[in-house]
Write a protein that holds these residues in place. Structure first.
Motif, PDB file in Angstrom:
ATOM      1  N   ALA A  51       0.829  -1.213   0.000  1.00 21.96           N
ATOM      2  CA  ALA A  51       0.000   0.000   0.000  1.00 21.96           C
ATOM      3  C   ALA A  51       0.859   1.257   0.000  1.00 21.96           C
ATOM      4  O   ALA A  51       0.503   2.256  -0.630  1.00 21.96           O
ATOM      5  CB  ALA A  51      -0.935  -0.004   1.211  1.00 21.96           C
ATOM      6  N   ASP A  52       1.988   1.214   0.683  1.00 24.34           N
ATOM      7  CA  ASP A  52       2.884   2.368   0.723  1.00 24.34           C
ATOM      8  C   ASP A  52       3.562   2.630  -0.624  1.00 24.34           C
ATOM      9  O   ASP A  52       3.901   3.768  -0.940  1.00 24.34           O
ATOM     10  CB  ASP A  52       3.953   2.183   1.807  1.00 24.34           C
ATOM     11  N   LEU A  53       3.762   1.598  -1.421  1.00 21.51           N
ATOM     12  CA  LEU A  53       4.387   1.763  -2.739  1.00 21.51           C
ATOM     13  C   LEU A  53       3.419   2.319  -3.782  1.00 21.51           C
ATOM     14  O   LEU A  53       3.840   2.957  -4.749  1.00 21.51           O
ATOM     15  CB  LEU A  53       4.919   0.414  -3.242  1.00 21.51           C
ATOM     16  N   ILE A  54       2.140   2.084  -3.586  1.00 22.24           N
ATOM     17  CA  ILE A  54       1.144   2.434  -4.597  1.00 22.24           C
ATOM     18  C   ILE A  54       1.127   3.916  -4.953  1.00 22.24           C
ATOM     19  O   ILE A  54       1.132   4.252  -6.145  1.00 22.24           O
ATOM     20  CB  ILE A  54      -0.251   1.919  -4.184  1.00 22.24           C
ATOM     21  N   PRO A  55       1.117   4.853  -4.000  1.00 20.92           N
ATOM     22  CA  PRO A  55       1.068   6.271  -4.394  1.00 20.92           C
ATOM     23  C   PRO A  55       2.242   6.684  -5.297  1.00 20.92           C
ATOM     24  O   PRO A  55       2.039   7.412  -6.271  1.00 20.92           O
ATOM     25  CB  PRO A  55       1.114   7.025  -3.057  1.00 20.92           C
ATOM     26  N   ASN A  56       3.435   6.203  -4.983  1.00 16.76           N
ATOM     27  CA  ASN A  56       4.592   6.528  -5.820  1.00 16.76           C
ATOM     28  C   ASN A  56       4.448   5.946  -7.223  1.00 16.76           C
ATOM     29  O   ASN A  56       4.774   6.599  -8.215  1.00 16.76           O
ATOM     30  CB  ASN A  56       5.887   6.026  -5.181  1.00 16.76           C
ATOM     31  N   LEU A  57       3.947   4.725  -7.292  1.00 19.42           N
ATOM     32  CA  LEU A  57       3.762   4.085  -8.589  1.00 19.42           C
ATOM     33  C   LEU A  57       2.705   4.830  -9.405  1.00 19.42           C
ATOM     34  O   LEU A  57       2.911   5.119 -10.586  1.00 19.42           O
ATOM     35  CB  LEU A  57       3.347   2.622  -8.393  1.00 19.42           C
ATOM     36  N   VAL A  58       1.589   5.172  -8.773  1.00 22.45           N
ATOM     37  CA  VAL A  58       0.514   5.896  -9.463  1.00 22.45           C
ATOM     38  C   VAL A  58       1.028   7.246  -9.960  1.00 22.45           C
ATOM     39  O   VAL A  58       0.796   7.617 -11.116  1.00 22.45           O
ATOM     40  CB  VAL A  58      -0.715   6.079  -8.544  1.00 22.45           C
ATOM     41  N   ASN A  59       1.742   7.961  -9.117  1.00 18.32           N
ATOM     42  CA  ASN A  59       2.244   9.275  -9.526  1.00 18.32           C
ATOM     43  C   ASN A  59       3.247   9.185 -10.666  1.00 18.32           C
ATOM     44  O   ASN A  59       3.265  10.038 -11.556  1.00 18.32           O
ATOM     45  CB  ASN A  59       2.857  10.014  -8.324  1.00 18.32           C
ATOM     46  N   THR A  60       4.060   8.151 -10.671  1.00 19.63           N
ATOM     47  CA  THR A  60       5.016   7.972 -11.762  1.00 19.63           C
ATOM     48  C   THR A  60       4.292   7.699 -13.070  1.00 19.63           C
ATOM     49  O   THR A  60       4.610   8.280 -14.106  1.00 19.63           O
ATOM     50  CB  THR A  60       5.986   6.812 -11.441  1.00 19.63           C
ATOM     51  N   VAL A  61       3.291   6.832 -13.025  1.00 22.82           N
ATOM     52  CA  VAL A  61       2.541   6.500 -14.237  1.00 22.82           C
ATOM     53  C   VAL A  61       1.703   7.701 -14.682  1.00 22.82           C
ATOM     54  O   VAL A  61       1.578   7.962 -15.880  1.00 22.82           O
ATOM     55  CB  VAL A  61       1.658   5.251 -14.018  1.00 22.82           C
ATOM     56  N   LYS A  62       1.159   8.454 -13.746  1.00 22.67           N
ATOM     57  CA  LYS A  62       0.337   9.625 -14.069  1.00 22.67           C
ATOM     58  C   LYS A  62       1.081  10.606 -14.977  1.00 22.67           C
ATOM     59  O   LYS A  62       0.489  11.207 -15.864  1.00 22.67           O
ATOM     60  CB  LYS A  62      -0.068  10.375 -12.791  1.00 22.67           C
ATOM     61  N   GLY A  63       2.355  10.772 -14.722  1.00 21.41           N
ATOM     62  CA  GLY A  63       3.140  11.704 -15.517  1.00 21.41           C
ATOM     63  C   GLY A  63       3.196  11.327 -16.982  1.00 21.41           C
ATOM     64  O   GLY A  63       3.384  12.186 -17.844  1.00 21.41           O
TER      65      GLY A  63
END
Length: 196
Positions: A51-63
């Motif tokens: 769960a802690d990794l998800i925000p970073n992954l989402v933000n990277t893909v969002k870009g």
């Protein structure tokens, strides 16, 4: 008189052995029960890592894929739902574990959809930050699997101990109850369809 002393001595020795055995059995069950609780904590810890990794992954893909808003939202919602669900290790039931597993399964499904998006973005797949996050996520999924197996092994050992005679007598006297297992998710026995 001598026979009475021998009889009393034998009774006292038997009672003493019975008490020692009962205390030893009880302490053994407490230790095993705590091992089950610790194993559950390790399972939750690995899910929290994911769960802690998800925000970073989402933000990277969002870009790279800003127009995939519904997928991002699904991941965020699934993560939110899963992180709000907690289960006390002392109150584990098959129903609670199934609900927990379902929430975590929804996170996994949402992450799968998110990672499928990356196939359309070669520059994202080449991004070092994304590669590291993806590797950490894969490692975490492996850790989750290992911790779930350890939990099941620990629960099995405990459940076996409380059912065996004569320990089952002590277990029944002190309210030790069978601990539930993680089970395969519904439909896990069917291979996924691949269409080209």
């Amino acid at each position: 008189m001598n026979k009475k002393l021998i009889t009393i001595g034998a009774i006292v020795a038997f009672v003493a052995l019975l008490v020692i055995w009962s205390v030893s059995s009880y302490n053994s069950l407490v230790t095993m029960d705590e091992s089950v609780s610790t194993s559950w904590g390790n399972v939750e810890n690995q899910y929290q890592r994911r769960a802690d990794l998800i925000p970073n992954l989402v933000n990277t893909v969002k870009g790279y894929a800003a127009h995939e808003k519904s997928t991002f939202q699904a991941v965020v919602e699934a993560r939110s739902k899963a992180t709000q669900m907690t289960i006390d290790a002392d109150n584990l039931t098959p129903e609670k574990i199934a609900a927990y597993q379902k929430a975590q399964g929804e996170v996994g499904a949402a992450l799968s959809r998110l990672l499928a998006i990356t196939e359309a973005y070669p520059e994202l797949k080449a991004n070092q930050n994304f590669q590291e996050l993806q590797a950490q996520l894969e490692g975490t999924e492996n850790r989750i699997s290992v911790e779930r197996k350890r939990f099941n092994d620990t629960a099995k050992e405990f459940n076996t101990k409380i059912r065996k005679f004569p320990t089952n007598i002590v277990a029944g006297m002190f309210g030790f109850e069978k601990r539930p297992y993680f089970e395969a998710e519904e439909g896990a026995n069917k291979a996924p369809e691949v269409n080209f």
